[in-house]
Design a protein around this motif. Structure first.
Motif, PDB file in Angstrom:
ATOM      1  N   PHE A   1       0.824  -1.208   0.000  1.00 43.48           N
ATOM      2  CA  PHE A   1       0.000   0.000   0.000  1.00 43.48           C
ATOM      3  C   PHE A   1       0.865   1.269   0.000  1.00 43.48           C
ATOM      4  O   PHE A   1       0.469   2.279  -0.597  1.00 43.48           O
ATOM      5  CB  PHE A   1      -0.927   0.003   1.217  1.00 43.48           C
ATOM      6  N   PHE A   2       2.013   1.207   0.646  1.00 44.74           N
ATOM      7  CA  PHE A   2       2.909   2.365   0.641  1.00 44.74           C
ATOM      8  C   PHE A   2       3.413   2.643  -0.777  1.00 44.74           C
ATOM      9  O   PHE A   2       3.419   3.797  -1.240  1.00 44.74           O
ATOM     10  CB  PHE A   2       4.085   2.100   1.583  1.00 44.74           C
ATOM     11  N   THR A   3       3.823   1.594  -1.480  1.00 47.06           N
ATOM     12  CA  THR A   3       4.280   1.750  -2.859  1.00 47.06           C
ATOM     13  C   THR A   3       3.141   2.226  -3.767  1.00 47.06           C
ATOM     14  O   THR A   3       3.332   3.108  -4.616  1.00 47.06           O
ATOM     15  CB  THR A   3       4.851   0.422  -3.378  1.00 47.06           C
ATOM     16  N   ALA A   4       1.957   1.637  -3.585  1.00 44.12           N
ATOM     17  CA  ALA A   4       0.819   2.018  -4.423  1.00 44.12           C
ATOM     18  C   ALA A   4       0.413   3.468  -4.192  1.00 44.12           C
ATOM     19  O   ALA A   4       0.084   4.195  -5.145  1.00 44.12           O
ATOM     20  CB  ALA A   4      -0.364   1.096  -4.147  1.00 44.12           C
ATOM     21  N   SER A   5       0.449   3.920  -2.948  1.00 45.16           N
ATOM     22  CA  SER A   5       0.056   5.298  -2.662  1.00 45.16           C
ATOM     23  C   SER A   5       1.014   6.299  -3.297  1.00 45.16           C
ATOM     24  O   SER A   5       0.589   7.307  -3.877  1.00 45.16           O
ATOM     25  CB  SER A   5      -0.010   5.515  -1.150  1.00 45.16           C
ATOM     26  N   ILE A   6       2.314   6.015  -3.236  1.00 48.74           N
ATOM     27  CA  ILE A   6       3.297   6.926  -3.830  1.00 48.74           C
ATOM     28  C   ILE A   6       3.179   6.926  -5.349  1.00 48.74           C
ATOM     29  O   ILE A   6       3.163   7.983  -5.991  1.00 48.74           O
ATOM     30  CB  ILE A   6       4.712   6.549  -3.376  1.00 48.74           C
ATOM     31  N   CYS A   7       3.098   5.729  -5.928  1.00 48.59           N
ATOM     32  CA  CYS A   7       3.044   5.631  -7.395  1.00 48.59           C
ATOM     33  C   CYS A   7       1.771   6.292  -7.943  1.00 48.59           C
ATOM     34  O   CYS A   7       1.830   7.070  -8.906  1.00 48.59           O
ATOM     35  CB  CYS A   7       3.105   4.169  -7.823  1.00 48.59           C
ATOM     36  N   CYS A   8       0.627   5.995  -7.345  1.00 49.38           N
ATOM     37  CA  CYS A   8      -0.624   6.561  -7.842  1.00 49.38           C
ATOM     38  C   CYS A   8      -0.676   8.070  -7.645  1.00 49.38           C
ATOM     39  O   CYS A   8      -1.114   8.808  -8.531  1.00 49.38           O
ATOM     40  CB  CYS A   8      -1.813   5.901  -7.134  1.00 49.38           C
TER      41      CYS A   8
ATOM     42  N   ILE B   1      -7.568   4.525  -6.037  1.00 49.71           N
ATOM     43  CA  ILE B   1      -6.527   3.645  -5.491  1.00 49.71           C
ATOM     44  C   ILE B   1      -5.603   4.417  -4.563  1.00 49.71           C
ATOM     45  O   ILE B   1      -5.145   3.898  -3.535  1.00 49.71           O
ATOM     46  CB  ILE B   1      -5.747   2.985  -6.644  1.00 49.71           C
ATOM     47  N   TRP B   2      -5.328   5.670  -4.909  1.00 52.02           N
ATOM     48  CA  TRP B   2      -4.484   6.497  -4.044  1.00 52.02           C
ATOM     49  C   TRP B   2      -5.151   6.698  -2.679  1.00 52.02           C
ATOM     50  O   TRP B   2      -4.522   6.511  -1.637  1.00 52.02           O
ATOM     51  CB  TRP B   2      -4.215   7.834  -4.735  1.00 52.02           C
ATOM     52  N   VAL B   3      -6.416   7.057  -2.679  1.00 51.12           N
ATOM     53  CA  VAL B   3      -7.130   7.280  -1.418  1.00 51.12           C
ATOM     54  C   VAL B   3      -7.209   5.990  -0.615  1.00 51.12           C
ATOM     55  O   VAL B   3      -6.969   5.974   0.609  1.00 51.12           O
ATOM     56  CB  VAL B   3      -8.539   7.832  -1.702  1.00 51.12           C
ATOM     57  N   TRP B   4      -7.525   4.891  -1.263  1.00 51.48           N
ATOM     58  CA  TRP B   4      -7.636   3.618  -0.555  1.00 51.48           C
ATOM     59  C   TRP B   4      -6.298   3.192   0.040  1.00 51.48           C
ATOM     60  O   TRP B   4      -6.233   2.710   1.176  1.00 51.48           O
ATOM     61  CB  TRP B   4      -8.167   2.553  -1.522  1.00 51.48           C
ATOM     62  N   SER B   5      -5.213   3.369  -0.717  1.00 56.46           N
ATOM     63  CA  SER B   5      -3.894   2.976  -0.223  1.00 56.46           C
ATOM     64  C   SER B   5      -3.502   3.782   1.009  1.00 56.46           C
ATOM     65  O   SER B   5      -2.951   3.231   1.978  1.00 56.46           O
ATOM     66  CB  SER B   5      -2.847   3.148  -1.322  1.00 56.46           C
ATOM     67  N   VAL B   6      -3.782   5.069   0.993  1.00 57.55           N
ATOM     68  CA  VAL B   6      -3.443   5.903   2.155  1.00 57.55           C
ATOM     69  C   VAL B   6      -4.281   5.491   3.366  1.00 57.55           C
ATOM     70  O   VAL B   6      -3.783   5.459   4.500  1.00 57.55           O
ATOM     71  CB  VAL B   6      -3.647   7.390   1.818  1.00 57.55           C
TER      72      VAL B   6
ATOM     73  N   LEU C   1      -0.602   5.345  10.415  1.00 59.20           N
ATOM     74  CA  LEU C   1      -0.460   6.796  10.385  1.00 59.20           C
ATOM     75  C   LEU C   1       0.938   7.273   9.973  1.00 59.20           C
ATOM     76  O   LEU C   1       1.052   8.146   9.105  1.00 59.20           O
ATOM     77  CB  LEU C   1      -0.849   7.390  11.742  1.00 59.20           C
ATOM     78  N   PRO C   2       2.026   6.750  10.539  1.00 60.02           N
ATOM     79  CA  PRO C   2       3.353   7.245  10.117  1.00 60.02           C
ATOM     80  C   PRO C   2       3.627   7.027   8.631  1.00 60.02           C
ATOM     81  O   PRO C   2       4.144   7.927   7.957  1.00 60.02           O
ATOM     82  CB  PRO C   2       4.320   6.454  11.000  1.00 60.02           C
ATOM     83  N   LEU C   3       3.288   5.849   8.115  1.00 55.26           N
ATOM     84  CA  LEU C   3       3.533   5.584   6.695  1.00 55.26           C
ATOM     85  C   LEU C   3       2.614   6.419   5.809  1.00 55.26           C
ATOM     86  O   LEU C   3       3.022   6.846   4.716  1.00 55.26           O
ATOM     87  CB  LEU C   3       3.343   4.097   6.397  1.00 55.26           C
ATOM     88  N   ALA C   4       1.379   6.653   6.249  1.00 56.94           N
ATOM     89  CA  ALA C   4       0.461   7.477   5.465  1.00 56.94           C
ATOM     90  C   ALA C   4       0.996   8.906   5.354  1.00 56.94           C
ATOM     91  O   ALA C   4       0.995   9.510   4.269  1.00 56.94           O
ATOM     92  CB  ALA C   4      -0.925   7.471   6.095  1.00 56.94           C
TER      93      ALA C   4
END
Length: 214
Positions: free
Chosen positions: A146-153, A179-184, A189-192
């Motif tokens: 999810f961390f990778t997906a949030s950054i990429c999206c 997908i960005w919203v869902w991944s975050v 909390l720290p990774l988000a």
């Protein structure tokens, strides 16, 4: 009411005294009656019965059924977000909105979201994401995905919004935004916060703007 002299004299002859608290009560108390009739034991049995009934109600759905219902709830919520973004991006470019096409795209997105959420969303029924991997590494693996997906999206959404044509933006921005919203949301909390900071740094260093250049 005015009392006569005779009544006052009779009242003065009555001696005041405390009640006798040493004598045992002549009648049974409510506590004794409850103990004799086992009311306390009956109340405990009723309480245990209600607790058992509540546990049975909670177990009406199997873990797999709960997972499916949870996935449907998440996918419908993301599909509603996809529908909103799709309408907004077409309104942004002053494109006439064709509602049947938007509804079809929303249903297609909902099916894809359902599959992704069923596989990736954590649930007590299936704590293991990757078979064979130790359980203590399952949650870090999910967080890494999810961390990778949030950054990429997030970064790619910023890039296409500034560099690509409006047709590409209208086609790609709704699913990317969902997908960005869902991944975050799935991140702790720290990774988000870190993923959003990296996306903000990409936006700032790349010289991108919020307003479209065309």
């Amino acid at each position: 009411m005015v009392r006569t002299r005779k009544e006052r004299k009779a009242a003065n002859e009555i001696k005041l005294a405390h009640p006798d608290r040493t004598a045992a009560p002549s009648e049974e108390t409510l506590l004794k009656l409850a103990q004799d009739r086992n009311l306390f034991e009956e109340a405990e049995r009723q309480k245990g019965k209600h607790a058992k009934d509540e546990d049975d109600d909670e177990d009406l759905l199997s873990p797999t059924a709960e997972r499916i219902m949870d996935s449907i709830l998440w996918s419908v919520s993301l599909a509603m977000l996809h529908f909103t973004l799709d309408v907004l991006v077409q309104h942004q470019y002053a494109i006439s909105i064709i509602w049947p096409q938007i509804i079809i795209r929303t249903m297609q997105a909902c099916a894809v979201f359902l599959l992704l959420i069923y596989v990736l969303h954590p649930h007590k029924a299936t704590p293991k994401l990757l078979p064979g991997l130790p359980l203590r590494f399952q949650e870090p693996l999910r967080q890494a995905i999810f961390f990778t997906a949030s950054i990429c999206c997030g970064c790619y959404l910023i890039h296409i919004s500034n560099k690509y044509s409006y047709l590409a933006v209208m086609k790609q921005s709704p699913p990317l935004g969902c997908i960005w919203v869902w991944s975050v949301i799935e991140l702790n909390l720290p990774l988000a916060v870190l993923s959003l900071a990296i996306t903000g740094g990409f936006f700032y260093q790349g010289g991108y703007t919020i307003k479209a250049p065309y």
